[in-house]
Design a protein around this motif. Structure first.
Motif, PDB file in Angstrom:
ATOM      1  N   SER A 108      73.556   2.859  39.604  1.00 60.43           N
ATOM      2  CA  SER A 108      72.540   3.449  38.708  1.00 60.43           C
ATOM      3  C   SER A 108      71.684   4.451  39.617  1.00 60.43           C
ATOM      4  CB  SER A 108      71.708   2.468  37.971  1.00 60.43           C
ATOM      5  OG  SER A 108      70.393   3.298  37.446  1.00 60.43           O
ATOM      6  N   GLU A 145      64.889  10.504  35.619  1.00 58.73           N
ATOM      7  CA  GLU A 145      65.991  10.410  34.766  1.00 58.73           C
ATOM      8  C   GLU A 145      67.069   9.444  35.596  1.00 58.73           C
ATOM      9  OE1 GLU A 145      66.963  11.764  32.001  1.00 58.73           O
ATOM     10  OE2 GLU A 145      64.988  13.046  31.800  1.00 58.73           O
ATOM     11  N   GLU A 146      68.103   8.722  34.641  1.00 58.48           N
ATOM     12  CA  GLU A 146      69.082   7.946  35.337  1.00 58.48           C
ATOM     13  C   GLU A 146      70.239   8.095  34.671  1.00 58.48           C
ATOM     14  OE1 GLU A 146      70.290   3.044  34.790  1.00 58.48           O
ATOM     15  OE2 GLU A 146      68.519   3.849  33.925  1.00 58.48           O
ATOM     16  N   VAL A 147      71.160   8.319  35.811  1.00 61.76           N
ATOM     17  CA  VAL A 147      72.644   8.550  35.380  1.00 61.76           C
ATOM     18  C   VAL A 147      73.335   7.455  36.367  1.00 61.76           C
ATOM     19  CG1 VAL A 147      72.387  10.963  35.200  1.00 61.76           C
ATOM     20  CG2 VAL A 147      72.995  10.163  37.371  1.00 61.76           C
ATOM     21  N   ARG A 148      74.580   7.032  36.032  1.00 60.81           N
ATOM     22  CA  ARG A 148      75.515   6.091  36.444  1.00 60.81           C
ATOM     23  C   ARG A 148      76.677   6.657  37.115  1.00 60.81           C
ATOM     24  NH1 ARG A 148      74.121   0.383  34.134  1.00 60.81           N
ATOM     25  NH2 ARG A 148      71.798   0.538  33.618  1.00 60.81           N
ATOM     26  N   ILE A 206      77.322  12.693  33.540  1.00 60.41           N
ATOM     27  CA  ILE A 206      77.083  11.438  32.870  1.00 60.41           C
ATOM     28  C   ILE A 206      78.430  11.200  32.215  1.00 60.41           C
ATOM     29  CG2 ILE A 206      75.623  10.799  30.961  1.00 60.41           C
ATOM     30  CD1 ILE A 206      73.697  12.918  31.299  1.00 60.41           C
ATOM     31  N   LYS A 207      78.868   9.987  32.834  1.00 58.80           N
ATOM     32  CA  LYS A 207      80.442   9.755  32.439  1.00 58.80           C
ATOM     33  C   LYS A 207      80.292   8.619  31.263  1.00 58.80           C
ATOM     34  CE  LYS A 207      82.139  11.024  36.615  1.00 58.80           C
ATOM     35  NZ  LYS A 207      82.945  10.974  37.724  1.00 58.80           N
ATOM     36  N   ASN A 208      79.306   7.763  31.009  1.00 53.87           N
ATOM     37  CA  ASN A 208      79.188   6.806  30.157  1.00 53.87           C
ATOM     38  C   ASN A 208      78.660   7.403  28.819  1.00 53.87           C
ATOM     39  OD1 ASN A 208      79.753   5.290  32.478  1.00 53.87           O
ATOM     40  ND2 ASN A 208      77.620   4.289  32.270  1.00 53.87           N
ATOM     41  N   ILE A 209      78.215   8.529  28.509  1.00 53.14           N
ATOM     42  CA  ILE A 209      77.861   9.075  27.247  1.00 53.14           C
ATOM     43  C   ILE A 209      78.809  10.301  26.807  1.00 53.14           C
ATOM     44  CG2 ILE A 209      76.021   9.862  25.918  1.00 53.14           C
ATOM     45  CD1 ILE A 209      74.211   8.741  28.111  1.00 53.14           C
ATOM     46  N   GLU A 239      77.620  14.279  26.121  1.00 53.99           N
ATOM     47  CA  GLU A 239      76.249  14.589  26.392  1.00 53.99           C
ATOM     48  C   GLU A 239      76.414  15.008  27.945  1.00 53.99           C
ATOM     49  OE1 GLU A 239      71.859  12.352  27.117  1.00 53.99           O
ATOM     50  OE2 GLU A 239      73.240  11.378  25.869  1.00 53.99           O
ATOM     51  N   TYR A 240      75.374  15.943  28.391  1.00 60.52           N
ATOM     52  CA  TYR A 240      75.551  16.353  29.627  1.00 60.52           C
ATOM     53  C   TYR A 240      73.818  16.583  30.018  1.00 60.52           C
ATOM     54  CZ  TYR A 240      74.770  20.947  27.640  1.00 60.52           C
ATOM     55  OH  TYR A 240      74.414  22.121  27.039  1.00 60.52           O
ATOM     56  N   MET A 241      73.766  16.651  31.278  1.00 58.69           N
ATOM     57  CA  MET A 241      72.388  17.128  32.036  1.00 58.69           C
ATOM     58  C   MET A 241      72.572  18.099  32.934  1.00 58.69           C
ATOM     59  SD  MET A 241      69.191  14.714  33.234  1.00 58.69           S
ATOM     60  CE  MET A 241      70.164  14.085  34.688  1.00 58.69           C
TER      61      MET A 241
END
Length: 84
Positions: free
Chosen positions: A9, A20-23, A52-55, A58-60
């Protein structure tokens, strides 16, 4: 034998105070993004993509010059499963 994290994380603290949190699945994936995308453009005000590979769908994007701190936290599924 040391435990191996299931993912990492990554917490981005932005100049505005937002967090913001990305994994990332591995520390190597984070290091690849950090050294290949973030560091070369660290003083830039142009947007870069944050994976953002888990969603799905969605991108950031973020301005690298606005990131003031990064915290990397290993996540172990065994510790998460205990509290679920």
């Amino acid at each position: 034998m040391p435990r191996t994290p299931n993912e990492y994380s990554v917490h981005l603290l932005l100049e505005s105070g937002h967090r913001e949190e990305v994994r990332f699945p591995t520390i190597q994936e984070f290091q690849k993004w950090y050294s290949g995308e973030l560091v070369p453009k660290s003083a830039s005000n142009d947007f870069i993509s944050v994976p953002i590979k888990n969603i799905q769908g969605e991108y950031m994007v973020v301005r690298p010059s606005r990131i003031i701190a990064i915290r990397v936290e290993p996540i172990f599924s065994s510790s998460v499963e205990r509290f679920s």
